[in-house]
Motif scaffolding. Structure first.
Motif, PDB file in Angstrom:
ATOM      1  N   CYS A  12      40.986 -42.793 -27.151  1.00 30.31           N
ATOM      2  CA  CYS A  12      40.133 -42.942 -28.339  1.00 30.31           C
ATOM      3  C   CYS A  12      40.024 -44.400 -28.743  1.00 30.31           C
ATOM      4  N   GLY A  13      38.806 -44.883 -28.803  1.00 28.74           N
ATOM      5  CA  GLY A  13      38.564 -46.233 -29.309  1.00 28.74           C
ATOM      6  C   GLY A  13      38.247 -46.168 -30.793  1.00 28.74           C
ATOM      7  N   ILE A  14      37.833 -47.311 -31.316  1.00 32.50           N
ATOM      8  CA  ILE A  14      37.596 -47.433 -32.752  1.00 32.50           C
ATOM      9  C   ILE A  14      36.530 -46.445 -33.238  1.00 32.50           C
ATOM     10  N   THR A  15      35.505 -46.198 -32.413  1.00 33.41           N
ATOM     11  CA  THR A  15      34.410 -45.332 -32.872  1.00 33.41           C
ATOM     12  C   THR A  15      34.541 -43.899 -32.364  1.00 33.41           C
ATOM     13  N   SER A  16      35.555 -43.643 -31.522  1.00 34.79           N
ATOM     14  CA  SER A  16      35.681 -42.297 -30.934  1.00 34.79           C
ATOM     15  C   SER A  16      36.082 -41.262 -31.969  1.00 34.79           C
ATOM     16  N   LEU A  76      50.032 -45.144 -29.776  1.00 29.81           N
ATOM     17  CA  LEU A  76      49.195 -45.790 -30.791  1.00 29.81           C
ATOM     18  C   LEU A  76      49.082 -47.289 -30.505  1.00 29.81           C
ATOM     19  N   PRO A  77      47.997 -47.926 -30.933  1.00 34.71           N
ATOM     20  CA  PRO A  77      47.842 -49.370 -30.669  1.00 34.71           C
ATOM     21  C   PRO A  77      48.976 -50.168 -31.306  1.00 34.71           C
ATOM     22  N   GLY A  93      43.982 -50.619 -37.563  1.00 32.75           N
ATOM     23  CA  GLY A  93      44.723 -50.004 -38.656  1.00 32.75           C
ATOM     24  C   GLY A  93      44.015 -48.758 -39.167  1.00 32.75           C
ATOM     25  N   GLN A  94      42.706 -48.879 -39.316  1.00 31.23           N
ATOM     26  CA  GLN A  94      41.913 -47.738 -39.796  1.00 31.23           C
ATOM     27  C   GLN A  94      41.952 -46.593 -38.788  1.00 31.23           C
ATOM     28  N   MET A  95      41.935 -46.969 -37.499  1.00 32.23           N
ATOM     29  CA  MET A  95      41.961 -45.953 -36.441  1.00 32.23           C
ATOM     30  C   MET A  95      43.290 -45.185 -36.487  1.00 32.23           C
ATOM     31  N   VAL A  96      44.406 -45.904 -36.639  1.00 29.93           N
ATOM     32  CA  VAL A  96      45.721 -45.265 -36.702  1.00 29.93           C
ATOM     33  C   VAL A  96      45.814 -44.395 -37.956  1.00 29.93           C
ATOM     34  N   ARG A  98      43.366 -42.980 -39.528  1.00 37.49           N
ATOM     35  CA  ARG A  98      42.519 -41.795 -39.304  1.00 37.49           C
ATOM     36  C   ARG A  98      43.279 -40.757 -38.472  1.00 37.49           C
ATOM     37  N   TYR A  99      44.023 -41.252 -37.488  1.00 39.51           N
ATOM     38  CA  TYR A  99      44.799 -40.331 -36.640  1.00 39.51           C
ATOM     39  C   TYR A  99      45.915 -39.657 -37.449  1.00 39.51           C
ATOM     40  N   LEU A 100      46.716 -40.456 -38.168  1.00 42.57           N
ATOM     41  CA  LEU A 100      47.842 -39.887 -38.935  1.00 42.57           C
ATOM     42  C   LEU A 100      47.350 -38.910 -39.998  1.00 42.57           C
ATOM     43  N   HIS A 101      46.198 -39.213 -40.584  1.00 41.94           N
ATOM     44  CA  HIS A 101      45.601 -38.315 -41.581  1.00 41.94           C
ATOM     45  C   HIS A 101      44.986 -37.082 -40.940  1.00 41.94           C
ATOM     46  N   GLY A 102      44.333 -37.315 -39.800  1.00 41.58           N
ATOM     47  CA  GLY A 102      43.429 -36.301 -39.258  1.00 41.58           C
ATOM     48  C   GLY A 102      44.010 -35.348 -38.235  1.00 41.58           C
TER      49      GLY A 102
END
Length: 195
Positions: A12-16, A76-77, A93-96, A98-102
């Motif tokens: 998963c990249g930033i927009t994935s 994770l990055p 940071g936003q990507m991580v 989003r993952y921890l939340h989602g």
């Protein structure tokens, strides 16, 4: 843990969009040069499945490794050292986040800290942030082979104090060279999170 097969299933990249996995996930976070890829390779019994790089910060995606068709090991990055713009770092940071939340399947977060050094401000920030997301991170103190055996307990105490660990928090000293700590990590994961 007997590793029969490993498959890098999703990157998963930033927009994935994050995958909607149905199997449990355990995630690994840590500073860019803390030895995360080495740890993941050691856990998977693979030499170089997770890319190890001389340039810290190579993992810029969230990588989902399917293990034995039973669970996911999530890489994770890395944070901290990577020579990238602040804007880029913010996006990671936003990507991580989003993952921890989602993620509906995330069972545990392992946070890697270099046993040789006091935890950095970034390490403390990451620890507090994972806790604020409702997880109790398990600390893996990496690069154990780089210190004398007599220093081990002192360095573990330094990590506990530096992060302000909650009582009862688990710290597992680990070496990707000697594989010390590997069985302990798997035992904990199997007992607590993969049942």
């Amino acid at each position: 843990m007997v590793i029969k097969n490993v498959n890098l299933e999703t990157v998963c990249g930033i927009t994935s969009k994050l995958p909607e996995n149905t199997l449990p996930e355990i995630a690994f976070a840590g500073k860019s040069n803390v030895g995360k890829s080495s740890l993941i390779n050691a856990l998977m019994n693979r030499k170089s499945y997770a890319r190890i790089s001389a340039t810290p910060g190579k993992t810029q995606t969230i990588n989902f490794y399917n293990i034995n068709q039973e669970f996911y090991l999530v890489d994770l990055p890395g944070y901290g050292y990577a020579k990238v713009s602040e804007q880029e770092k913010q996006k990671w940071g936003q990507m991580v986040e989003r993952y921890l939340h989602g993620s509906k399947q995330l069972r545990a977060v392992f946070l890697l800290i270099d046993i040789r050094h006091d935890p950095s401000a970034n390490d403390k920030l990451m620890y507090d942030w994972i806790v604020s997301q409702g997880y109790h991170p398990i600390i893996i103190a990496t690069k154990l082979d780089k210190i004398k055996r007599s220093q081990r307990d002192k360095q573990v105490r330094t990590i506990r104090q530096g992060l302000g660990l909650l009582p009862g928090s688990i710290v597992i000293p680990f070496s990707s060279v000697t594989k010390q700590g590997r069985d302990e990590i798997w035992e904990l994961a199997e007992r607590e999170y993969l049942v």
